[in-house]
Design a protein around this motif. Structure first.
Motif, short mmCIF file in Angstrom:
data_model
loop_
_atom_site.label_atom_id
_atom_site.label_comp_id
_atom_site.label_asym_id
_atom_site.label_seq_id
_atom_site.Cartn_x
_atom_site.Cartn_y
_atom_site.Cartn_z
N GLY A 12 -2.41 1.60 -5.32
CA GLY A 12 -3.63 0.92 -4.69
C GLY A 12 -3.82 1.63 -3.49
O GLY A 12 -4.49 1.08 -2.52
N SER A 59 -10.86 -3.83 0.24
CA SER A 59 -10.91 -5.18 -0.86
C SER A 59 -12.09 -5.67 -0.26
O SER A 59 -12.81 -5.61 0.68
CB SER A 59 -9.67 -5.75 -0.39
N PHE A 71 -2.44 -5.32 -12.43
CA PHE A 71 -1.96 -4.71 -11.09
C PHE A 71 -1.09 -5.76 -10.31
O PHE A 71 -0.83 -5.57 -9.14
CB PHE A 71 -3.23 -4.66 -10.21
N CYS A 73 -7.32 -7.52 -5.31
CA CYS A 73 -7.36 -6.07 -5.70
C CYS A 73 -8.41 -5.39 -4.87
O CYS A 73 -9.33 -5.88 -4.48
CB CYS A 73 -7.90 -5.98 -7.15
N GLN A 122 -9.61 -0.95 -8.34
CA GLN A 122 -8.85 -1.89 -9.22
C GLN A 122 -9.76 -2.80 -9.83
O GLN A 122 -9.85 -2.85 -11.27
CB GLN A 122 -7.70 -2.47 -8.70
#
Lengths: 306, 338
Positions: B14, B31, B206, B213, B217
């Motif tokens: 991440g 994000s 994940f 996420c 991602q």
């Protein structure tokens, strides 16, 4: 045309030499009758005889200022086999078709008979008509009878003016004396002439004189009128009381009546010799839907457009 | 280290690391939360500048006027860039059609690269003097806001610690940050390592809700879901095509066009009264509409129509439909199966 549907981009339709406005779709069904001539002693088919194609053209349009076939008793409609339709198609590289460019192909149908006419009037939509023609002449006319210049006569459409007819344009109607009052919701009128042809020696195509094309009698016009039921005393009196009660107007049901619809463009559709053949009752469920009563008439030899 | 392995590790962790001098920084891709806040910040800046002295800024319409005046960006170039995007789509479809023809495939790939370079160059031209506009200034501040809130040093936001030389670090970080492209993600999701992970955990790969996420991602999840859908499609392409990003785009464009065509056909079917009609004439008022109508036919039918049009031009008389050679051929062809 057999198995596969072909789509053409059409840029104009002229009916009897005049542009027809409000056309929504045109479909053509061509029966190309081919007969292989087989012979003994040979696997090959030496000849394929092709008969004159029979063409059925369906035109759907929104009624604007006039009906396609403006005036006539059914006798006039079925005796007239001289209608002409030109469909102008062009290639996809052109901006507009024009007479000067000559870059258009006109598919020309002549000596057409009207085989069926139907009208659909609905409160939620425009008033529409569907006309079916049958004929035996399908040609490509580079200029002659089909000249694209006729499309220039198409009246210009002003966005502010009303060109198409909707529910407010049914100025009056008459469903016969025996019908209780209510709110007319939708109407469909359909009449089929079932035009037949007589073939004769010496001519490949069907002769379009009226003695060689004839309708199948009687001409039955079906009318279906749906009425939103209003709490009217005659409703109960009329339909739902048993005949034995003595107040059933049975005689009225059997009487021939006339049904007519008048449009505000001065056209009217009149059907005489109508018999109320059945009444459908729908709605009125616990979900709150309205009660719709549909009156179905069969009218015999009494179709008239004026 | 294998490039896909690096990408996979970046996705799973991440974050990824960049080095500036003695600092080993951790960059966490944005994000949805940070993106929303950054977007609000951008709008706030634009709002604040609304009543600013207009002479201090280059207004967008004025910028375009200047570009046109100096022949830097003309309406023709705007059309050219639009055409280039259309050409890319067409080439991708062609790539899908000709995927197994090695030479043709190479030619199309080269052409795609060439057009993409042209688009980049046009794009650069189009945004000349953009840096003098309010929008550019607001974008720059938005970008700094993102950097401030996504770059960490030892578990703390770097710019909370670093109070001096901020501009220098903003510029350095900005030049070192590199977003993953859709192509990178598509390459990754076709690897066996990812397929195994995806097969076992699916959207939980994940180990957190999708909302939490980061954008890379989410991109990996959405591309994987898309590939799953493609693999379940009744007309699923070869695995080689799925692995080729451009060819896969071509397949998607092709399927979309087919679907649109089918939908249009269905609409027309519903509108015509005679369901057995062999020919349907549809009103079309512009070349685009005509093209759209003609595209409903198969290539052989369109060829027949074009030949009919050509033949008619050579004649100067009315011709019976069945006497037109291409139509006669067509009638015979259709009756062959009877």
């Amino acid at each position: 045309m057999g198995n596969q549907r072909v789509f053409y981009a059409c840029q104009g339709l002229a009916f009897n030499g005049k542009p027809l406005a409000g056309v929504q779709s045109i479909s053509v069904n061509t029966e190309n009758n081919l007969y292989p001539v087989e012979k003994f002693g040979s696997y090959d088919i030496p000849e394929i005889y092709s008969d004159i194609p029979r063409v059925r053209i369906s035109v759907s349009r929104i009624i604007d200022n006039s009906l396609t076939y403006p005036v006539g008793e059914f006798e006039d409609i079925i005796a007239d086999h001289s209608h002409k339709i030109c469909l102008f198609t062009g290639s996809d590289t052109l901006e507009n078709l024009s007479d000067s460019s000559g870059n258009y192909v006109a598919v020309f149908f002549k000596n057409l008979s009207i085989d069926s006419v139907s009208y659909n009037f609905n409160v939620d939509n425009f008033l529409t008509e569907d006309i079916e023609f049958i004929g035996f002449h399908k040609e490509i006319s580079p200029s002659g009878d089909c000249n694209i210049s006729v499309m220039e006569d198409l009246p210009s459409v002003e966005p502010s003016s009303q060109n198409v007819l909707a529910r407010q344009d049914i100025s009056s109607y008459d469903l016969g004396t025996s019908i209780p009052s209510g709110i007319l919701n939708s109407v469909s009128i359909s009449t089929t002439f079932n035009v037949n042809t007589v073939q004769e020696f010496g001519k490949a195509r069907s002769n379009y004189e009226k003695t060689y094309r004839y309708p199948t009698l009687p001409i039955v016009t079906t009318i279906s009128a749906s009425i939103l039921y209003q709490n009217d005393a005659s409703f109960d009196d009329y339909e739902f009381i048993y005949p034995s009660s003595g107040i059933c107007k049975e005689k009225n049901v059997k009487d021939k009546t006339s049904v007519s619809f008048n449009l505000c463009n001065d056209n009217s559709i009149e059907c005489s010799g109508c018999i109320l053949s059945n009444i459908d009752y729908a709605g009125g469920n616990t979900d709150g839907s309205n009660v719709i009563i549909t009156y179905n008439y069969n009218c015999y030899n009494g179709f008239k457009v004026s | 280290m294998d490039i896909n392995y690096k990408t996979l590790s970046r996705l799973i962790d991440g974050y990824y690391n960049i080095h500036i001098g003695k600092y080993k920084l951790k960059v966490v891709p944005t994000s949805i939360d940070i993106e929303n806040k950054a977007e609000k910040y951008y709008e706030h800046i634009i709002d604040e500048l609304k009543y600013d002295n207009n002479e201090d800024w280059l207004a967008e319409d004025r910028r375009l006027f200047i570009l046109q005046y100096h022949n830097i960006w003309l309406p023709e170039q705007e059309k050219q860039i639009e055409q280039s995007f259309k050409d890319i789509d067409k080439l991708k479809v062609q790539l899908y059609y000709n995927f197994h023809l090695v030479d043709t495939k190479k030619l199309i790939k080269d052409k795609l690269t060439q057009i993409q370079n042209e688009i980049n160059s046009l794009h650069y031209q189009k945004y000349t003097f953009y840096e003098f506009t309010k929008e550019s200034y607001a974008s720059m501040l938005k970008n700094r806001y993102i950097i401030e809130n996504t770059v960490y040093y030892k578990d703390d936001l770097f710019f909370k610690i670093k109070k001096r030389n901020r501009l220098y670090y903003f510029n350095r970080i900005n030049s070192l940050m590199e977003d993953l492209s859709v192509k990178n993600i598509r390459d990754l999701v076709n690897t066996e390592e990812w397929k195994n992970l995806w097969g076992a955990a699916n959207t939980q790969v994940f180990d957190k809700p999708i909302l939490k996420c980061n954008k890379e991602q989410k991109m990996a999840i959405s591309v994987s879901q898309m590939l799953d859908n493609i693999r379940q499609h009744p007309k699923c392409p070869d695995e080689d095509i799925i692995k080729d990003s451009d060819a896969l785009d071509g397949w998607i464009i092709h399927q979309n066009e087919e679907q649109k065509k089918e939908k249009r056909k269905q609409d027309i079917e519903n509108s015509i009264k005679d369901k057995n009609a062999g020919e349907v004439f549809i009103m079309a008022n512009s070349p685009e509409e005509i093209k759209s109508v003609m595209s409903l036919n198969d290539p052989q039918t369109n060829k027949d129509i074009r030949e009919m049009q050509k033949y008619v031009k050579t004649q100067n008389k009315d011709i019976a439909w069945q006497e037109v050679p291409s139509m006669r051929q067509r009638i015979l062809r259709e009756h062959k199966s009877d």
